[in-house]
Design an enzyme around this catalytic site. Structure first.
Site, PDB file in Angstrom:
ATOM      1  CB  ALA A 195       0.919 -13.299   8.842  1.00  0.00           C
ATOM      2  CG  HIS A 196       4.485 -10.239   4.597  1.00  0.00           C
ATOM      3  ND1 HIS A 196       5.033 -11.502   4.680  1.00  0.00           N
ATOM      4  CD2 HIS A 196       4.640  -9.851   3.307  1.00  0.00           C
ATOM      5  CE1 HIS A 196       5.510 -11.844   3.499  1.00  0.00           C
ATOM      6  NE2 HIS A 196       5.275 -10.874   2.641  1.00  0.00           N
ATOM      7  NE  ARG A 197       2.680 -13.523   0.550  1.00  0.00           N
ATOM      8  CZ  ARG A 197       3.599 -13.349  -0.376  1.00  0.00           C
ATOM      9  NH1 ARG A 197       3.415 -12.477  -1.338  1.00  0.00           N
ATOM     10  NH2 ARG A 197       4.716 -14.020  -0.342  1.00  0.00           N
TER      11      ARG A 197
ATOM     12  CG  ASP B 247       1.296 -14.279   5.049  1.00  0.00           C
ATOM     13  OD1 ASP B 247       2.511 -14.013   5.164  1.00  0.00           O
ATOM     14  OD2 ASP B 247       0.393 -13.454   5.307  1.00  0.00           O
TER      15      ASP B 247
END
Ligand code: UD1
Ligand code: UDP
Length: 377
Positions: free
Chosen positions: A203-205, A280
């Site tokens: 997840a990095h959004r 994501d």
């Protein structure tokens, strides 16, 4: 023909490699311009090494910054190089700030832009990526949507000329590297993981990581997972976890291994052998379906709706109950698991890179590459 490829982040390197290889196969040496949007070894150099890319011609060292700082600095630096090098066409891939900077700098110099992975839309203009996609598409002369659905998005916005559905180069990348990864990567042994015995998480959004409330929701999901899990953490997320005082909490989760970002061969092997993937990421939603692994997407929308339509991907947002509901169902309902895992790959046959290189060379030979005033933004 002299094509310039402008890229700067992990997914752009991975997804442009098949295009670079296809050019080289045809005796064309593309000019490689790396903006340096990603600069840590494990976010950039590891991929250049593993994928055996030729020498980068220009390293622009743009680095991190606010949206405008990063995009603006990249534009200024890209413009200088394009003025010196005078390529016949500039290729960009995807939806990062590097893509927007490359497309704008190039089209304003009257150097035509070719957009690889054109036409994707989440219809969520709060995402920086959505703005980048729309603007890059409208600044482009040649567009390579990966699917018919992406082509239709372009058509709705009036873009119908020099649009070629090619499939996504991610299929080429996976096809070219997945077997190599099984032979070369020892990641399962190194981390003590068994095939199909763990969930892979990324997840990095910005929308998930830049606000404490949302990042905490992610942590709560991680704390409740009923199976071993591995999370190679993006530097953006690590920074935010530290800032919001959440990193220790995550590192204390017994069932969870947190690592630095991994190289492509390790990561592909982890994907292929995962029980399920929660992410994501755009590219990872695609790779999950190509590798027959059920995917739960930690977002409320996706610019890859094909993955959901064919049944291989579920949007769970940051809703813990929903995410865990699907994980439990996957663990207890073999038919449901089989259906998700066997959803057909909607992204093409792994020859997208070849098509892109061929089409551009043909356009060039027919003298049909040139900026048309009608598509200026
Ligand atoms: C960018 C893209 C995103 C893409 C992702 C791929 C934009 C707007 N976003 O997001 O669409 O999915 O790349 O991974 O272009 N950082 C490091 N080391 C690095 C790179 C970044 O520590 O090598 C940290 C910095 O604190 C930086 C933060 O990560 O401020 C965010 O980096 P940035 O390039 O702005 O965006 P990404 O989140 O990587
Ligand atoms: N990836 C990788 N190592 C990791 C995480 C991802 O090699 O630790 C690869 C992954 O296989 C995919 C790409 O990076 O090809 C996806 O990049 P990312 O999720 O950063 O960006 P997005 O696709 O969301 O733009």
């Amino acid at each position: 023909m002299k094509p310039a490829l402008v890229f700067g982040t992990r997914p752009e390197i991975i997804k442009l490699t098949p295009v670079i290889r296809a050019f080289l196969k045809r005796g064309v040496e593309p000019l490689l311009i790396h903006t340096g949007q990603h600069y840590d070894y494990e976010m950039s150099a590891v991929f250049l090494e593993e994928l055996k890319l030729p020498e980068i011609n220009h390293h622009l060292e743009v680095g991190s910054g606010s949206q405008a700082e990063q995009t603006g600095t990249a534009m200024i630096k890209i413009e200088k190089i394009l003025m010196e090098e005078k390529p016949d066409v500039t290729l960009v891939q995807g939806d990062t700030n590097t893509v927007l900077a490359g497309a704008l700098a190039s089209v304003k110099l009257r150097i035509p832009v070719a957009h690889v992975e054109a036409g994707l839309r989440s219809f969520d203009r709060t995402m920086p990526e959505e703005i980048n996609r729309i603007l890059a598409d409208h600044a482009s002369e040649v567009l390579f949507p990966p699917t018919e659905e992406a082509r239709r998005n372009l058509e709705r916005e009036g873009i119908t000329e020099k649009v070629y559905v090619t499939g996504n180069t991610v299929v080429d990348a996976v096809t070219q590297n997945a077997e190599v990864a099984e032979g070369k990567s020892d990641v399962l042994k190194r981390l003590g993981l068994e095939s199909k015995g763990y969930i892979l998480i990324t997840a990095h959004r910005a929308e998930n990581t830049d606000n404490k409330e949302n990042l905490e929701k992610l942590v709560e999901i991680l704390e409740s997972l009923p199976m071993r899990a591995i999370y190679p953490m993006h530097p953006r997320t690590r920074k935010r976890m530290e800032e919001f005082g959440l990193l220790e909490r995550v590192e204390e989760i017994e069932n969870l291994i947190v690592t630095k970002p991994l190289g492509y061969l390790d990561f592909l092997r982890l994907e292929r052998n995962a029980f399920a993937i929660m992410t994501d990421s755009g590219g990872i939603q695609e790779e999950a379906i190509i590798l027959d692994v059920p995917c739960l997407t930690l977002r409320y929308n996706t610019e890859r709706p094909e993955t959901v339509e064919v049944g291989g991907n579920m949007l769970v947002g940051l809703e813990k109950e929903r995410a865990l509901g699907y994980i439990n169902r996957l663990m207890n309902d073999a038919e449901f698991y089989r259906k998700m895992a066997s959803a057909p790959n909607p992204f093409g046959d792994g020859r997208a890179g070849e098509r892109i290189a061929k089409i551009l060379l043909e356009l060039y030979e027919r003298e049909e590459l040139g900026v048309r005033s009608s598509r200026f933004i």
